[in-house]
Design an enzyme around this catalytic site. Structure first.
Site, mmCIF file in Angstrom:
data_model
loop_
_atom_site.group_PDB
_atom_site.id
_atom_site.type_symbol
_atom_site.label_atom_id
_atom_site.label_comp_id
_atom_site.label_asym_id
_atom_site.label_seq_id
_atom_site.Cartn_x
_atom_site.Cartn_y
_atom_site.Cartn_z
ATOM 1 N N TYR A 186 0.799 -1.163 0.010
ATOM 2 C CA TYR A 186 0.066 0.267 0.011
ATOM 3 C C TYR A 186 1.102 1.258 -0.029
ATOM 4 O O TYR A 186 0.405 2.207 -0.337
ATOM 5 C CB TYR A 186 -1.027 0.102 1.207
ATOM 6 C CG TYR A 186 -2.157 -0.930 1.107
ATOM 7 C CD1 TYR A 186 -2.356 -2.005 0.058
ATOM 8 C CD2 TYR A 186 -3.064 -1.230 2.182
ATOM 9 C CE1 TYR A 186 -3.105 -2.844 -0.097
ATOM 10 C CE2 TYR A 186 -4.038 -2.032 2.200
ATOM 11 C CZ TYR A 186 -4.025 -2.954 0.920
ATOM 12 O OH TYR A 186 -5.128 -3.869 1.282
ATOM 13 N N LYS A 195 3.664 -15.333 2.195
ATOM 14 C CA LYS A 195 3.707 -15.998 0.857
ATOM 15 C C LYS A 195 5.199 -16.528 0.433
ATOM 16 O O LYS A 195 5.589 -16.015 -0.509
ATOM 17 C CB LYS A 195 3.149 -15.250 -0.237
ATOM 18 C CG LYS A 195 2.701 -15.990 -1.662
ATOM 19 C CD LYS A 195 1.499 -17.111 -1.238
ATOM 20 C CE LYS A 195 1.479 -17.605 -2.834
ATOM 21 N NZ LYS A 195 0.692 -18.940 -2.753
ATOM 22 N N ASP A 210 -2.651 -18.261 1.353
ATOM 23 C CA ASP A 210 -3.798 -18.961 0.459
ATOM 24 C C ASP A 210 -4.204 -20.071 1.367
ATOM 25 O O ASP A 210 -5.647 -19.870 1.700
ATOM 26 C CB ASP A 210 -3.468 -19.396 -0.738
ATOM 27 C CG ASP A 210 -1.904 -19.921 -0.920
ATOM 28 O OD1 ASP A 210 -1.215 -19.683 0.071
ATOM 29 O OD2 ASP A 210 -1.564 -20.346 -1.876
ATOM 30 N N ASP A 263 -5.253 -7.113 5.721
ATOM 31 C CA ASP A 263 -6.412 -6.208 5.289
ATOM 32 C C ASP A 263 -7.423 -7.364 4.868
ATOM 33 O O ASP A 263 -8.674 -7.169 5.561
ATOM 34 C CB ASP A 263 -6.114 -5.442 4.155
ATOM 35 C CG ASP A 263 -7.192 -4.385 3.738
ATOM 36 O OD1 ASP A 263 -8.242 -4.278 4.826
ATOM 37 O OD2 ASP A 263 -7.316 -3.587 2.840
ATOM 38 N N ASP A 309 -10.817 -8.906 7.550
ATOM 39 C CA ASP A 309 -12.129 -8.682 7.035
ATOM 40 C C ASP A 309 -12.947 -10.132 6.910
ATOM 41 O O ASP A 309 -14.004 -10.296 7.451
ATOM 42 C CB ASP A 309 -12.160 -8.154 5.740
ATOM 43 C CG ASP A 309 -12.522 -6.598 6.099
ATOM 44 O OD1 ASP A 309 -12.141 -6.097 6.940
ATOM 45 O OD2 ASP A 309 -12.800 -5.656 4.900
#
Ligand code: NAD
Length: 367
Positions: A141, A189, A221, A245, A249
């Protein structure tokens, strides 16, 4: 103890839920002989209306002069025509930057009384109590370079972390795990990304400093699947910015309502506390908002800015008690239990449950 709290109630349901959260903090202060000083300041649409900007300098000054900032929500449809940097939401992004917190904490708890609210089966969510620690200032970001060349049809974002950025957020996660069930799941990852390899190696290096904490690594994942299959397997979950993020959620599904989710952003100049939900203009001013997310956020203020762990736990227990007794705002009404309390009534019920438990504690001490 003395605690200076800036309250930025904001827009929509923000003032309604913040009022209930503040009442609960006041009750804790009175019972414990603490002095909590609340200073109100404007942010979001109400600040635009009063001062022409979503984050007035006076608000920044009040926040920087406080021990904690308790925020409601921002957002008002009447400002939708403004450019993004002038809208109410810009005030929230700016205050987060000003306060500089790098660790975003998001608990996800399965409340037995709300087991029908989650789309997951009750036997799956049963016992789930997860704390996400999401790195908030680095990663994809914020990394440079970033651009979108519309002529060439190419765009780029950069995922970048320094070791010291990983160390500081990982230490927060390790220390929180030590105070909980002593398990840390670090998400990355690392089978594909060098940034994740740095992340994993750094977390592994720190393990020696926290021998009582069990560390496991999960690829993002498979983590997304495990979170929905066996949420009770996780205690503290540490992630970089983008993965956190998405996963935090996703984990909101476990609790079942946006109105129940608290958050804290710590590690900066002043800690920032806010329920996860927005200003909910569709229900603002109608007494329909669930204040429990804001009240649980108040518990986080006590835990992370005042070191009042017992008091934080007492608030959380009062929320459980009220839910177990069948009290519901509309967002958490399901099955046999329909909406039966307003925002204010829900706040008062938590207040009474908390007062009862404080009385019980005090009479135990007196014996
Ligand atoms: P929202 O979170 O405000 O509402 C989504 C849905 O959840 C709505 O149906 C709402 O009624 C319901 N809801 C939310 N909180 C609730 C609560 N406490 N009790 C009961 N029901 C609740 O998200 P949105 O509708 O996408 O956005 C509305 C405004 O809020 C927009 O202006 C958006 O930019 C802003 N927003 C602000 C924040 C923040 O301040 N942190 C976060 C998200 C959205």
């Amino acid at each position: 103890m003395k605690l200076k709290i800036a309250t930025l109630a904001g827009d929509g349901i923000g003032p309604e839920v913040t009022h209930e959260a503040q009442n609960i903090l006041t009750a804790v202060a009175e019972a414990g002989g603490h002095e909590f000083v609340f200073t109100e300041a404007l942010i979001g649409g109400v600040a635009i209306t009063a001062h022409g900007t979503p984050l007035p300098q006076a608000t920044i000054d009040i926040c920087l002069d406080s021990d904690a900032v308790l925020l409601g929500a921002v957002g008002d449809n009447k400002f939708n025509a403004l450019s993004p940097d002038k809208r109410p939401e810009a005030g929230l992004l700016q205050i987060r930057q000003v306060l500089g917190g790098f660790a975003n904490l998001r608990p996800s708890v399965a409340y037995p009384a709300l087991s029908e609210n989650s789309p997951l089966r009750p036997e799956v969510t049963k016992g789930a109590d997860i704390l996400f620690v999401r790195e908030l200032l680095g990663g994809l970001y914020f990394g440079q370079p970033r651009w979108w060349n519309k002529e060439s049809g190419e765009a780029i974002n950069t995922m970048r972390y320094t070791k010291s950025e990983v160390v500081r957020v990982a230490r927060v996660a390790f220390e929180l795990a030590q105070k909980r069930r002593k398990k840390l799941t670090s998400v990355d990852k690392a089978n594909v990304l060098e940034v994740s390899q740095l992340w994993r190696a750094t977390v592994d290096e720190l393990k020696a400093d926290y021998p009582d904490v069990t560390v496991e690594h999960q690829l993002v994942d498979s983590m997304a699947m495990h979170l929905m299959n066996v949420p009770r397997n996780f205690d503290v979950v540490l992630t970089e910015n983008l993965f956190g993020d998405i996963l935090s959620d996703e984990s909101g599904i476990i609790t079942g309502s946006l109105g129940m989710l608290p958050s804290a952003t710590i590690g900066g100049t002043v800690n920032l506390y806010e329920p996860v939900h927005g200003s909910a203009p569709d229900i603002a001013g109608q007494g329909k908002a669930n204040p429990l997310g804001a009240i649980l956020t108040a518990a986080m203020v006590l835990r992370h800015s005042a070191n009042l762990e017992q008091e934080a736990k007492a608030i959380e227990a009062a929320v459980v008690k009220v839910l177990d007794a069948g009290h519901r705002t509309a967002d958490i009404a399901r099955g046999n239990t329909s909406a039966n309390v307003t925002t204010q009534q829900m706040g008062k019920l938590v207040h009474s449950a908390l007062a009862e438990s404080i009385d019980r504690q005090q009479s135990l001490h007196a014996v």
